[in-house]
Design a protein around this motif. Structure first.
Motif, PDB file in Angstrom:
ATOM      1  N   VAL A 105       2.276  -7.416 -14.309  1.00  0.00           N
ATOM      2  CA  VAL A 105       0.954  -7.025 -14.797  1.00  0.00           C
ATOM      3  C   VAL A 105      -0.067  -7.987 -14.212  1.00  0.00           C
ATOM      4  N   ALA A 106      -1.155  -7.459 -13.677  1.00  0.00           N
ATOM      5  CA  ALA A 106      -2.247  -8.277 -13.157  1.00  0.00           C
ATOM      6  C   ALA A 106      -3.478  -8.065 -14.015  1.00  0.00           C
ATOM      7  N   SER A 107      -4.096  -9.174 -14.438  1.00  0.00           N
ATOM      8  CA  SER A 107      -5.321  -9.090 -15.231  1.00  0.00           C
ATOM      9  C   SER A 107      -6.206 -10.266 -14.867  1.00  0.00           C
ATOM     10  N   GLY A 108      -7.462  -9.971 -14.463  1.00  0.00           N
ATOM     11  CA  GLY A 108      -8.319 -11.047 -13.985  1.00  0.00           C
ATOM     12  C   GLY A 108      -7.673 -11.705 -12.785  1.00  0.00           C
ATOM     13  N   ARG A 109      -7.548 -12.998 -12.810  1.00  0.00           N
ATOM     14  CA  ARG A 109      -6.885 -13.718 -11.715  1.00  0.00           C
ATOM     15  C   ARG A 109      -5.460 -14.132 -12.099  1.00  0.00           C
ATOM     16  N   THR A 110      -4.944 -13.568 -13.191  1.00  0.00           N
ATOM     17  CA  THR A 110      -3.633 -13.956 -13.700  1.00  0.00           C
ATOM     18  C   THR A 110      -2.598 -12.865 -13.475  1.00  0.00           C
TER      19      THR A 110
ATOM     20  N   THR B 155      13.121  -8.425   6.143  1.00  0.00           N
ATOM     21  CA  THR B 155      14.309  -7.707   6.615  1.00  0.00           C
ATOM     22  C   THR B 155      15.447  -7.795   5.618  1.00  0.00           C
ATOM     23  N   ASP B 156      15.330  -8.671   4.631  1.00  0.00           N
ATOM     24  CA  ASP B 156      16.335  -8.788   3.581  1.00  0.00           C
ATOM     25  C   ASP B 156      15.933  -7.868   2.433  1.00  0.00           C
ATOM     26  N   GLY B 157      16.681  -6.781   2.246  1.00  0.00           N
ATOM     27  CA  GLY B 157      16.327  -5.801   1.237  1.00  0.00           C
ATOM     28  C   GLY B 157      16.358  -6.330  -0.178  1.00  0.00           C
ATOM     29  N   GLN B 158      17.127  -7.397  -0.441  1.00  0.00           N
ATOM     30  CA  GLN B 158      17.175  -7.945  -1.785  1.00  0.00           C
ATOM     31  C   GLN B 158      15.957  -8.813  -2.098  1.00  0.00           C
ATOM     32  N   LYS B 159      15.144  -9.087  -1.074  1.00  0.00           N
ATOM     33  CA  LYS B 159      13.943  -9.891  -1.288  1.00  0.00           C
ATOM     34  C   LYS B 159      12.663  -9.092  -1.073  1.00  0.00           C
ATOM     35  N   ASP B 160      12.789  -7.877  -0.557  1.00  0.00           N
ATOM     36  CA  ASP B 160      11.612  -7.082  -0.238  1.00  0.00           C
ATOM     37  C   ASP B 160      11.023  -6.445  -1.496  1.00  0.00           C
ATOM     38  N   VAL B 161       9.862  -5.834  -1.338  1.00  0.00           N
ATOM     39  CA  VAL B 161       9.125  -5.223  -2.442  1.00  0.00           C
ATOM     40  C   VAL B 161       9.978  -4.175  -3.164  1.00  0.00           C
ATOM     41  N   ASN B 162       9.773  -4.050  -4.487  1.00  0.00           N
ATOM     42  CA  ASN B 162      10.613  -3.153  -5.284  1.00  0.00           C
ATOM     43  C   ASN B 162       9.863  -2.652  -6.526  1.00  0.00           C
ATOM     44  N   TYR B 163      10.624  -2.219  -7.533  1.00  0.00           N
ATOM     45  CA  TYR B 163      10.053  -1.591  -8.741  1.00  0.00           C
ATOM     46  C   TYR B 163       9.078  -2.463  -9.518  1.00  0.00           C
ATOM     47  N   SER B 164       9.161  -3.763  -9.374  1.00  0.00           N
ATOM     48  CA  SER B 164       8.289  -4.655 -10.142  1.00  0.00           C
ATOM     49  C   SER B 164       6.892  -4.776  -9.554  1.00  0.00           C
ATOM     50  N   ALA B 165       6.631  -4.136  -8.413  1.00  0.00           N
ATOM     51  CA  ALA B 165       5.401  -4.355  -7.637  1.00  0.00           C
ATOM     52  C   ALA B 165       4.131  -4.026  -8.426  1.00  0.00           C
ATOM     53  N   VAL B 166       3.105  -4.848  -8.174  1.00  0.00           N
ATOM     54  CA  VAL B 166       1.776  -4.596  -8.744  1.00  0.00           C
ATOM     55  C   VAL B 166       0.735  -5.086  -7.758  1.00  0.00           C
ATOM     56  N   LEU B 167      -0.370  -4.341  -7.638  1.00  0.00           N
ATOM     57  CA  LEU B 167      -1.482  -4.770  -6.786  1.00  0.00           C
ATOM     58  C   LEU B 167      -2.343  -5.784  -7.528  1.00  0.00           C
ATOM     59  N   LEU B 168      -2.779  -6.805  -6.809  1.00  0.00           N
ATOM     60  CA  LEU B 168      -3.644  -7.820  -7.403  1.00  0.00           C
ATOM     61  C   LEU B 168      -5.105  -7.412  -7.220  1.00  0.00           C
ATOM     62  N   PRO B 169      -5.943  -7.623  -8.227  1.00  0.00           N
ATOM     63  CA  PRO B 169      -7.368  -7.274  -8.129  1.00  0.00           C
ATOM     64  C   PRO B 169      -8.086  -8.176  -7.126  1.00  0.00           C
TER      65      PRO B 169
END
Length: 426
Positions: free
Chosen positions: A117-122, A412-426
């Motif tokens: 979760v992104a809120s403000g700068r946190t 290139t390491d799939g276990q470290k790449d972006v996944n379900y937890s992703a969120v865009l930062l404001p």
């Protein structure tokens, strides 16, 4: 606040952590009490598969950019958006969607299947607890189980709350923290000051408040989406979806419920939408339709998959509320090796499939995040390779006007790449 810490054991595993996530997604449509166990099991397995002691890079350590994959050319994204995610080893990453450069800003035992979760700068996330080795002090230290917070301006990581989930408040930078027993939600300022504590009605819990892609139960006018803990008649795992008004204690039932796809509340906090799957989606895929409900008027529109196979779980509304990203099943069975991005016009109900964004999932769930201008979005499934051995085939940048889909990846390491937890930062 008091926090409980847990040792994370080293575990020998025959399959990768990402594979374990897919296996456990079979259970993802079950009720909240089972989803909690699923999230904890995945996170512990993912961390244990690598090591019991991982290095802190925030809070005194130094973050270093990691090698990036060789991405295809992408269209301009305007102001370079940043994306945050937790990998299957519990590390927190922040990366630029424009340059594909990324860095680890914190390590521990973060949950890779619980949305950040992104809120403000946190930036907030759920941490399952454990132990880490701090290079700065050369000592092993315990991490609490609960909600963690990262200040994107200062780089400071802190324990925020001891409960099990976090989601945004409507029309504010405040956040709600969901108690571990699902009996209450607590509202906090970003500095950690308690604003209000709300006790849920008996037999109800927040709907989709944790795990498997972003979806907030907080609605306009102080209301919440809740789901019942009692199965519907004739169903082993079904429930009811309802709107709870804390000010009056009233609960307004919307219908039989399987899981949320997405929710939306306008910037003024005056109106809300919910896209959700009814319980029949667990019984008959062919008759499964996304329910698109205006929570102010109570009017629900049925959205059908033109392929005739129903929908997979999760999705996202565009920031302007005009489009819904959903995922259309590509076969008639419970096991769905691929899903296809579908864009729904909220006003008309018209649906467009995006053939270039066909995502390997293995189990019925994918993720989506819209960019601020509401004209582009990123979508994906489990990190991994396609049949030709190409990394990033499960992550796409999509233009919602032209329907162009461009594969992308950070690592290139799939276990470290972006996944379900992703969120865009404001």
């Amino acid at each position: 606040m008091t926090f409980t810490t847990h040792q994370v054991p080293s575990v020998s595993m025959a399959s990768s952590a990402a594979d374990d996530v897919l296996v456990l997604f079979i259970e993802a449509h079950q009720r909240r009490r089972r989803r909690r166990l699923f999230i904890a099991a995945v996170a512990l397995a993912a961390i244990g598969a690598t090591t019991a002691a991982v290095t802190l890079t925030a809070n005194g350590g130094q973050a270093h950019p990691a090698p990036v994959a060789s991405p295809p050319a992408v269209p301009s994204l305007g102001s370079p958006p940043r994306l945050a995610w937790i990998d299957y080893q519990g590390q927190v990453h922040i990366g630029s969607l424009q340059s594909r450069q990324q860095r680890v800003v914190g390590s521990g035992s973060g949950s890779p299947v619980t949305s950040m979760v992104a809120s403000g700068r946190t930036l907030f996330w759920v941490d399952n607890g454990g132990v880490v080795y701090d290079r700065a002090t050369r000592q092993v230290r315990s991490l609490p189980r609960g909600v963690m917070a990262y200040d994107t301006a200062t780089g400071r990581v802190r324990s925020f709350a001891s409960d099990a989930g976090v989601f945004n408040a409507v029309g504010s930078t405040d956040v709600f923290v969901d108690s571990d027993d699902a009996r209450s939600v607590v509202r906090y300022n970003l500095d950690g000051r308690l604003v209000a504590r709300l006790t849920l009605p008996a037999g109800w819990v927040p709907a989709g408040a944790e795990g498997l892609g972003t979806s907030s139960p907080a609605l306009a006018h102080g209301e919440f989406l809740v789901e019942s803990t009692t199965p519907v008649a004739g169903g082993a795992a079904g429930a009811k979806l309802a709107v709870w008004t804390p000010a009056t204690g009233g609960v307004r039932v919307l219908g039989d419920f399987l899981d949320l796809v997405a929710t939306y509340t306008d910037s003024r906090g005056q109106s809300s939408l919910a896209a959700w799957l009814p319980y029949r989606c667990a019984i008959s895929y062919e008759t499964c339709a996304v329910q698109l409900t205006d929570l102010g008027t109570g009017v629900t529109r049925q959205i059908l998959n033109p392929l005739g196979f129903g929908f997979d779980m999760r999705g996202a509304f565009s920031p302007d509320g005009r489009q819904l990203a959903a995922f259309a099943k590509t076969n008639s069975g419970g096991y769905d090796p691929q899903t296809r991005l579908a864009l729904v016009d909220v006003k008309t109900g018209a649906l467009r499939l995006v053939p270039g964004a066909t995502i390997g999932i293995g189990e019925p769930v994918a993720w989506a995040q819209w960019l601020p201008a509401s004209t582009q979005l990123i979508v994906g499934g489990t990190s991994g390779q396609d049949g030709a051995g190409n990394w990033g085939a499960n992550h796409f940048l999509v233009d919602s006007t032209t329907l162009r889909a461009t594969p992308f990846s950070f690592l290139t390491d799939g276990q470290k790449d972006v996944n379900y937890s992703a969120v865009l930062l404001p």
